[in-house]
Design an enzyme around this catalytic site. Sequence first.
Site, PDB file in Angstrom:
ATOM      1  CG  HIS A 183      10.232 -36.119 -31.561  1.00 55.95           C
ATOM      2  ND1 HIS A 183      10.243 -37.411 -32.035  1.00 55.95           N
ATOM      3  CD2 HIS A 183      10.650 -36.194 -30.275  1.00 55.95           C
ATOM      4  CE1 HIS A 183      10.605 -38.244 -31.080  1.00 55.95           C
ATOM      5  NE2 HIS A 183      10.851 -37.537 -29.996  1.00 55.95           N
ATOM      6  CB  CYS A 228      -0.850   0.034   1.268  1.00 54.87           C
ATOM      7  SG  CYS A 228      -1.822  -1.430   1.528  1.00 54.87           S
ATOM      8  CD  GLU A 273       6.414 -16.681 -17.950  1.00 62.56           C
ATOM      9  OE1 GLU A 273       5.436 -17.104 -18.608  1.00 62.56           O
ATOM     10  OE2 GLU A 273       6.508 -15.503 -17.574  1.00 62.56           O
ATOM     11  NE  ARG A 332       4.283   1.627  -1.497  1.00 66.36           N
ATOM     12  CZ  ARG A 332       5.379   0.882  -1.388  1.00 66.36           C
ATOM     13  NH1 ARG A 332       6.363   1.046  -2.259  1.00 66.36           N
ATOM     14  NH2 ARG A 332       5.509  -0.033  -0.463  1.00 66.36           N
ATOM     15  CD  GLU A 371       4.667 -10.855 -22.165  1.00 65.76           C
ATOM     16  OE1 GLU A 371       3.528 -10.395 -22.327  1.00 65.76           O
ATOM     17  OE2 GLU A 371       4.968 -11.547 -21.194  1.00 65.76           O
ATOM     18  CD1 TRP A 426      -1.716  -5.542  -2.877  1.00 67.45           C
ATOM     19  CD2 TRP A 426      -2.466  -4.398  -4.624  1.00 67.45           C
ATOM     20  NE1 TRP A 426      -1.775  -6.402  -3.933  1.00 67.45           N
ATOM     21  CE2 TRP A 426      -2.235  -5.738  -5.028  1.00 67.45           C
ATOM     22  CE3 TRP A 426      -2.949  -3.507  -5.566  1.00 67.45           C
ATOM     23  CZ2 TRP A 426      -2.461  -6.192  -6.320  1.00 67.45           C
ATOM     24  CZ3 TRP A 426      -3.176  -3.958  -6.849  1.00 67.45           C
ATOM     25  CH2 TRP A 426      -2.924  -5.281  -7.226  1.00 67.45           C
ATOM     26  CG  ASN A 480       2.932  -0.774   2.847  1.00 69.81           C
ATOM     27  OD1 ASN A 480       2.284  -1.740   2.432  1.00 69.81           O
ATOM     28  ND2 ASN A 480       4.153  -0.498   2.413  1.00 69.81           N
ATOM     29  N   GLY A 481       1.557  -3.061   5.067  1.00 68.70           N
ATOM     30  CA  GLY A 481       2.189  -4.295   5.540  1.00 68.70           C
ATOM     31  C   GLY A 481       1.128  -5.329   5.862  1.00 68.70           C
ATOM     32  CE  LYS A 508       7.008 -12.299 -18.904  1.00 76.64           C
ATOM     33  NZ  LYS A 508       6.012 -13.261 -18.786  1.00 76.64           N
TER      34      LYS A 508
END
Length: 614
Positions: free
Chosen positions: A510, A2, A487, A27, A494, A74, A100-101, A491
Amino acid sequence: MCGIVGYMGFRPAAAVVLNGLQRLEYRGYDSAGLALFEDGKLELYKTQGKVADLRQLSSFDTTTQTIGIGHTRWATHGVPSDSNAHPHKSNSGELLLIHNGIIENYDALKQLLISKGYVFHSDTDTEVLVNLIEDVQKSHNYKLGKAVQVALGQVIGAYAITVLDIKKPNELVVAKLGSPLAIGVGENEYFIASDASPFVEFTKQAIYLKDHQMAILRREKPIVLRSLKDDNKADYYLQELSLDLEQIEKGGYDHFMLKEIYEQAHAIKDTYRGRLLGEESLIKMAGIEEHLEKFLNAKRIIIVACGTSWHAGLVAEYILEDLVRIPVEVEYASEFKYRNPIITERDVVIAISQSGETADTLAAINLAKEHGAFVFGVCNVVGSTISRATHAGAYTHAGPEIGVASTKAFTTQITVLTLMALRLAQAKGSISKEEFKSIIAELELMPQKVEVALLQNKTTLEIAKRYQTATNCLYLGRGVNFPVALEGALKLKEISYIHAEGYPAAEMKHGPIALIDENMPVIVVAINKGHYDKVVSNIQEIKSRKGKIIAVVTEGDQTVKALADHVIEIPETLECLSPLLTTIPLQLLSYHMAVILNKNVDQPRNLAKSVTVE
Ligand code: AGP
């Protein structure tokens, strides 16, 4: 994660706090609040939504109060709502707090306070904290600073807090453990914030509180720093800020993506915090406990997701089947929705989504629910559509992910899914106590091992420079690192727009081996676990066709080092946990390639952070 902002000085506090909160919205931005105070008069404004919605609550530009505290949230405990927004008041209405936490032992503290007659108006851990401080203050007739110090001695978790006592109108108390807190020191004015962006335009003089420190700020008086551990006075260092506003929002990093790659150690720890109790050899996940039988009696588990979240699902397939011995299928949500799949009431569906707003995944969830399946969500945004559409769930605590390319969401999703697999395997008795203990012990070491893996940043930068003209790349991995290869390829595609494909290492012969020549970089995940010897053979096949080999290896590996053109070393770990580490160099490699090619790393072309259309 947050954002907190506080001000005490000669300016109208509302503008300072609101503008400061706006700068901290990266945040968190699901709810916001502001308290203004002067001459014993307190005004409190709170709303679900963004700071822009908070501004609508009053004509703040005409206010004159010179003390203010504000918060942009958040959510970690309690969905986004007006009542869950900060600041939170104590029962007497005399104390206000922004936080925040995460308070891990908030439930036990809440029960204790309820037994003393305290009542609660929100679902947050923060409201528990402000009432705990009040309880300590009133029980011992302490001043605010002492009450904060004693109360925090009972708290387990992470916090950056600011507390205001309307009985002491010209004082703010701040304290920090685990979450950031900066104090801006101006001429007869103090600023408080999660980072310096809210006050850097007013003062370049800043004090960054250290863990277990608190500060008492009094109007037009020198700051007093104390240790939370023993209440002794502490020295402080008044730092001259050199970062500009944009750099501060990115934590000094050039891009949000790089910042979020570097946040992964913290994000993984925040994700297992309060859930992984290593000393008691316990895993506690409310969403699992309440539906344990559903999972244990499931005929199969179906995982539905998109993109990077789908890759996390593939990693989970290996881990769940290996540890829990329940059949697992991983489906592209978009395909699952339209292929008329067979779904029964004995299916458990796990839906994975960082944003919690992906339309394809939501559509798959609704289909599964129509067929009577139990649906469990793994999301990063509290109160998101998907988190509310599923029967139960577990949040990743990655904090807001701003970069369109998902990084910390991936590793925290794997963390949640691994915790789930371990809890289910323990309940099912499908793994031994020793294996359970060894995996959770290693999981607790992962944050520091992620930090070690990040030390390879310069190596990945040099490799990116070497292959910046590549037009095609092949990523290979085996077992639980095959999804990591997928993945890594995603990355690169994109954010650098270089075509790349991920493949199971053995599958190369193959067909894709026809692609290999001296212009083809092949990134191989080749840790010293699983079918390592077979991966070495794959590397030899590539080498014999002059492919350029970039290998992610376990530190100290000499065998692959003798064969590869480049190696990136990561710490030794268990095979099932290795994706948390092998992913890091692939994230860094794609990041550096995109920067070298001058691409828009945080907002790549054609992409959106959340795909809310099918
Ligand atoms: C990942 O880097 C991409 N941005 C994208 O594939 C993303 O993972 C996908 O759209 C799913 O998003 P979600 O996790 O928010 O559902």
